[in-house]
Design a protein around this motif. Structure first.
Motif, PDB file in Angstrom:
ATOM      1  N   MET A 148       0.818  -1.215   0.000  1.00 12.35           N
ATOM      2  CA  MET A 148       0.000   0.000   0.000  1.00 12.35           C
ATOM      3  C   MET A 148       0.851   1.264   0.000  1.00 12.35           C
ATOM      4  O   MET A 148       0.327   2.375  -0.184  1.00 12.35           O
ATOM      5  CB  MET A 148      -0.961  -0.034   1.190  1.00 12.35           C
ATOM      6  CG  MET A 148      -1.913  -1.229   1.116  1.00 12.35           C
ATOM      7  SD  MET A 148      -2.781  -1.583   2.664  1.00 12.35           S
ATOM      8  CE  MET A 148      -3.998  -0.278   2.635  1.00 12.35           C
ATOM      9  N   LEU A 149       2.166   1.109   0.151  1.00  7.34           N
ATOM     10  CA  LEU A 149       3.074   2.240  -0.041  1.00  7.34           C
ATOM     11  C   LEU A 149       2.866   2.841  -1.420  1.00  7.34           C
ATOM     12  O   LEU A 149       3.014   4.050  -1.621  1.00  7.34           O
ATOM     13  CB  LEU A 149       4.531   1.774   0.122  1.00  7.34           C
ATOM     14  CG  LEU A 149       5.612   2.836  -0.075  1.00  7.34           C
ATOM     15  CD1 LEU A 149       5.553   3.880   1.038  1.00  7.34           C
ATOM     16  CD2 LEU A 149       6.998   2.191  -0.121  1.00  7.34           C
ATOM     17  N   SER A 150       2.496   1.992  -2.383  1.00  2.00           N
ATOM     18  CA  SER A 150       2.277   2.468  -3.758  1.00  2.00           C
ATOM     19  C   SER A 150       1.181   3.521  -3.820  1.00  2.00           C
ATOM     20  O   SER A 150       1.304   4.500  -4.570  1.00  2.00           O
ATOM     21  CB  SER A 150       1.940   1.300  -4.680  1.00  2.00           C
ATOM     22  OG  SER A 150       0.783   0.617  -4.231  1.00  2.00           O
ATOM     23  N   ASP A 151       0.128   3.347  -3.032  1.00  2.00           N
ATOM     24  CA  ASP A 151      -0.965   4.334  -3.027  1.00  2.00           C
ATOM     25  C   ASP A 151      -0.508   5.664  -2.441  1.00  2.00           C
ATOM     26  O   ASP A 151      -0.867   6.733  -2.940  1.00  2.00           O
ATOM     27  CB  ASP A 151      -2.158   3.805  -2.219  1.00  2.00           C
ATOM     28  CG  ASP A 151      -2.858   2.638  -2.894  1.00  2.00           C
ATOM     29  OD1 ASP A 151      -2.744   2.513  -4.124  1.00  2.00           O
ATOM     30  OD2 ASP A 151      -3.506   1.851  -2.174  1.00  2.00           O
ATOM     31  N   PHE A 152       0.285   5.595  -1.368  1.00  2.00           N
ATOM     32  CA  PHE A 152       0.772   6.823  -0.731  1.00  2.00           C
ATOM     33  C   PHE A 152       1.674   7.599  -1.683  1.00  2.00           C
ATOM     34  O   PHE A 152       1.523   8.816  -1.858  1.00  2.00           O
ATOM     35  CB  PHE A 152       1.522   6.491   0.560  1.00  2.00           C
ATOM     36  CG  PHE A 152       2.170   7.698   1.189  1.00  2.00           C
ATOM     37  CD1 PHE A 152       1.407   8.618   1.900  1.00  2.00           C
ATOM     38  CD2 PHE A 152       3.528   7.925   1.045  1.00  2.00           C
ATOM     39  CE1 PHE A 152       1.996   9.748   2.460  1.00  2.00           C
ATOM     40  CE2 PHE A 152       4.128   9.049   1.610  1.00  2.00           C
ATOM     41  CZ  PHE A 152       3.359   9.959   2.325  1.00  2.00           C
ATOM     42  N   VAL A 153       2.613   6.899  -2.309  1.00  2.00           N
ATOM     43  CA  VAL A 153       3.549   7.559  -3.219  1.00  2.00           C
ATOM     44  C   VAL A 153       2.799   8.131  -4.423  1.00  2.00           C
ATOM     45  O   VAL A 153       3.061   9.262  -4.859  1.00  2.00           O
ATOM     46  CB  VAL A 153       4.661   6.574  -3.653  1.00  2.00           C
ATOM     47  CG1 VAL A 153       5.545   7.189  -4.742  1.00  2.00           C
ATOM     48  CG2 VAL A 153       5.516   6.175  -2.444  1.00  2.00           C
ATOM     49  N   ALA A 154       1.833   7.381  -4.931  1.00  2.00           N
ATOM     50  CA  ALA A 154       1.048   7.861  -6.072  1.00  2.00           C
ATOM     51  C   ALA A 154       0.261   9.112  -5.710  1.00  2.00           C
ATOM     52  O   ALA A 154       0.224  10.091  -6.476  1.00  2.00           O
ATOM     53  CB  ALA A 154       0.107   6.761  -6.558  1.00  2.00           C
TER      54      ALA A 154
END
Length: 303
Positions: free
Chosen positions: A286-292
């Motif tokens: 879910m780091l991907s959602d934060f970075v996006a």
């Protein structure tokens, strides 16, 4: 059948620990467990044949090998040396096996303190996921004397399909931090690459169609992308706050060794940013959602 004569204790029956403890029961080990906040895993293990202890001291009085699967070094120190701790109740010769991802410096120091009291410490951090723990399919990287390793190996093999003796106490935790530097580094890179891809018109689905099955594919990539593509929150249940702890431990090891770790520092800051923004209990993919979101794009399915 001598292998099952060791009585086993288990402290920390959470995401990983419950499956490991169940695997020990499945292999016929006499098991005493101690829970933390969540009663459900303890009750399920007791129903399956385990005994419950209320304190680490009480558990230590019943076990000759004690597995710890807690958050990190601070919790290990509290469980071992705190009031009603393991050290207060353990019989001479008892082996404590720290399966947490801990700071190797702390591990080596605690081991020396315990040896002076006739007790032994081994570090056996884990490779794998909670789903693999339940199937007895984890891997363990072990730091221990040869004698202690020989004693704990049968119990470790109850929950791990691969048990490797790396060297003396502390080597398991050193290797685990290097392993997690690689995996969390991949997570940070995937998140940034997917965000840039989305921004320039390459969807996660298109991205995956090229990467999957290529030389850059791996098991970690697959569970990461299982969340990105399918929104499966359970694909890799490892929290961002725990990931940040591990890369901070790596940073302290690098500092102590006098080795610059600029890439490790960048990885740490990727996780630290997400945790500082209140996302600490999210799982690693879910780091991907934060970075996006920081770049004004979304990776999830739309419509």
């Amino acid at each position: 059948m001598s292998a099952t004569k060791e009585s086993v204790g288990f402290i920390g029956v959470g995401l990983m620990g419950q499956g490991m403890a169940q695997s020990l029961l499945n292999k016929g080990f006499a098991l005493t467990v101690m829970g933390h906040r969540n009663r459900k895993p303890v009750e399920e293990l007791v129903a399956a044949g385990a005994t419950e202890a209320k304190t680490p001291k009480e558990l230590a009085q019943r076990a000759s090998i004690i597995f710890l699967c807690v958050t990190g070094s601070a919790q290990v120190e509290a469980v071992v040396n705190g009031p009603d701790g393991i050290a207060a109740g353990a019989k001479p010769g008892t082996v404590i096996v720290d399966c947490s991802t801990s700071d190797p410096g702390s591990t080596v120091r605690i081991a020396a303190e315990l040896e002076a009291r006739g007790l032994h410490l081994a570090d056996a951090p884990l490779g794998g996921t909670p789903a693999q723990a339940a199937l007895g399919q984890l891997s363990a990287m072990v730091g221990a004397t040869p004698e202690v390793f020989a004693r704990i190996k049968p119990a470790c093999e109850a929950w791990a399909q691969k048990v490797v003796h790396l060297g003396p106490v502390g080597d398991g935790h050193k290797m685990k931090l290097l392993n997690n530097f690689l995996s969390m580094g991949y997570a940070a890179i995937y998140a940034e690459a997917l965000t840039l891809a989305q921004k320039i018109g390459i969807t996660p689905q298109t991205f995956d169609s090229v990467l999957r099955g290529s030389r850059m594919d791996c098991g970690f990539y697959q569970t990461f992308m299982q969340y990105v593509l399918e929104r499966d929150r359970n694909a890799h249940k490892f929290t961002l706050v725990n990931a940040l702890k591990d890369v901070r431990y790596l940073e302290s090891v690098a500092n102590a060794a006098g080795v610059p770790n600029p890439i490790g520092n960048a990885v740490k800051n990727s996780f630290a940013s997400a945790v500082a923004a209140g996302k600490g209990e999210d799982y690693v993919p879910m780091l991907s959602d934060f970075v996006a979101a920081q770049s004004g794009v979304a990776l999830g399915k739309t419509g």
